[in-house]
Design a protein around this motif. Structure first.
Motif, PDB file in Angstrom:
ATOM      1  N   ALA A 144       0.639  -1.171   0.301  1.00 15.02           N
ATOM      2  CA  ALA A 144       0.016  -0.004   0.156  1.00 15.02           C
ATOM      3  C   ALA A 144       0.695   1.310  -0.022  1.00 15.02           C
ATOM      4  N   GLU A 185      -7.929 -10.949  -5.753  1.00 18.30           N
ATOM      5  CA  GLU A 185      -7.909 -10.462  -4.802  1.00 18.30           C
ATOM      6  C   GLU A 185      -7.390  -9.501  -4.609  1.00 18.30           C
ATOM      7  N   ILE A 186      -5.817 -10.449  -5.092  1.00 13.97           N
ATOM      8  CA  ILE A 186      -4.568  -8.796  -4.391  1.00 13.97           C
ATOM      9  C   ILE A 186      -5.470  -7.830  -5.736  1.00 13.97           C
ATOM     10  N   ASP A 188      -7.658  -6.315  -6.856  1.00 13.96           N
ATOM     11  CA  ASP A 188      -8.724  -5.420  -6.672  1.00 13.96           C
ATOM     12  C   ASP A 188      -8.325  -4.516  -4.754  1.00 13.96           C
ATOM     13  N   GLU A 189      -7.335  -5.066  -4.502  1.00  8.09           N
ATOM     14  CA  GLU A 189      -7.448  -4.263  -3.253  1.00  8.09           C
ATOM     15  C   GLU A 189      -6.037  -3.532  -4.056  1.00  8.09           C
ATOM     16  N   ALA A 190      -5.533  -3.488  -4.243  1.00  9.34           N
ATOM     17  CA  ALA A 190      -4.335  -3.212  -5.190  1.00  9.34           C
ATOM     18  C   ALA A 190      -5.306  -1.202  -5.840  1.00  9.34           C
ATOM     19  N   LYS A 192      -8.229  -0.918  -5.397  1.00 12.96           N
ATOM     20  CA  LYS A 192      -9.101  -0.061  -4.429  1.00 12.96           C
ATOM     21  C   LYS A 192      -7.494   1.272  -3.483  1.00 12.96           C
ATOM     22  N   ILE A 193      -6.287   0.747  -3.488  1.00  9.64           N
ATOM     23  CA  ILE A 193      -5.545   1.729  -3.257  1.00  9.64           C
ATOM     24  C   ILE A 193      -5.492   2.552  -3.961  1.00  9.64           C
ATOM     25  N   ASP A 231     -13.107  -2.887 -10.061  1.00 11.01           N
ATOM     26  CA  ASP A 231     -12.208  -1.528 -10.169  1.00 11.01           C
ATOM     27  C   ASP A 231     -11.160  -1.924 -11.378  1.00 11.01           C
TER      28      ASP A 231
END
Ligand code: PGA
Length: 257
Positions: A144, A185-186, A188-190, A192-193, A231
């Motif tokens: 992040a 998942e990885i 998507d999280e990135a 969003k960050i 995203d």
């Protein structure tokens, strides 16, 4: 974040591959294969030496052409570099900025990425700014922080009103050319960050409208699952973009949402 429609963009990063003849043969084979795929914008990013023939081969088609890099100055004594004016004059419309291979091997920094982004926007070239963490950074729990630093660094001092065409590509360095795709998942999280950092650096409105592409071992068989995520707005494809059928399948499979 408010829901807006973002047209997917699928870009082929050919890196330092193909001769002019091979590049033209690709375009001639590829165009008919994607003739019915209007759901996505398609961009080819060839080496500088190939740009004139690829622009010519793709003339009067929906396919757009990108530089893989550019200098931020209009002209000058910078041997080996390509200027935004030269790209524009050739008919190039997009440009990759800060690809991890440029950061790793050619001393690209957040500062030069920022200078190049400002220049591309000023010249009306659509910028595709690449960010992504190294494996060691992910393993150290720094993903992040790295993505926020690279995104904030790229966007420093950018006027939101001038950044409407901005595109960002999330390319985890450990996934590039390794066959190890990020899990949904990885990714998507990135994404969003990165989107949250665009909101901080520019505006919530731009964060909602900016396309964020995923890159790193994208293949025909993993495109749909990645592009189905809210995203993820398309893909930056290296190895699997070198062959017309494979890249056309990626374009087709990106119509996942
Ligand atoms: P890859 O490269 O698809 O071969 O992993 C992606 C990129 O470097 O843009």
């Amino acid at each position: 974040m408010p829901k807006v429609t973002r047209k997917p963009l699928i870009a082929a990063n050919w890196k330092m591959f193909k001769t002019p003849d091979e590049a033209v043969a690709f375009v001639q084979a590829f165009i008919p294969l994607v003739a019915t795929h209007s759901h996505a914008e398609i961009v080819l990013c060839p080496s500088p030496a190939l740009l004139p023939v690829v622009v010519e081969a793709a003339r009067n088609t929906p396919v757009r052409i990108a530089g893989q890099n550019m200098h931020w100055k209009d002209q000058g004594a910078y041997t080996g570099e390509t200027s935004p004016l030269q790209l524009k004059a050739l008919g190039v419309t997009h440009v990759l900025i800060g690809h991890s291979e440029r950061r790793q091997y050619f001393n690209e920094t957040d500062e030069t990425v920022n200078l190049k982004l400002k220049s591309a926007l000023a010249h009306g070239l659509v910028p595709i700014v690449c960010v992504g963490e190294l494996l060691a950074e992910r393993e150290a729990g720094q993903t992040a922080a790295v993505l926020e630093r690279q995104t904030a660094g790229a966007l420093a001092g950018i006027d939101p009103a001038a950044a409407k065409t901005l595109i960002v590509a999330y390319e985890p360095v450990w996934a590039i050319g390794t066959g190890k795709t990020a899990t949904p998942e990885i990714a998507d999280e990135a994404h969003k960050i990165i989107r949250a950092q665009i909101a901080k650096s520019l505006s919530a409105e731009l964060a909602a409208s900016t396309r964020i592409l995923y890159g790193g071992s994208v293949k025909p068989d993993n495109t749909a699952i990645l592009c189905a995520l809210d995203d993820i707005d398309g893909a930056l494809v290296g190895g699997a973009s070198l062959e017309a059928v494979s890249f056309s399948q990626i374009v087709a499979n990106s119509a996942a949402k």
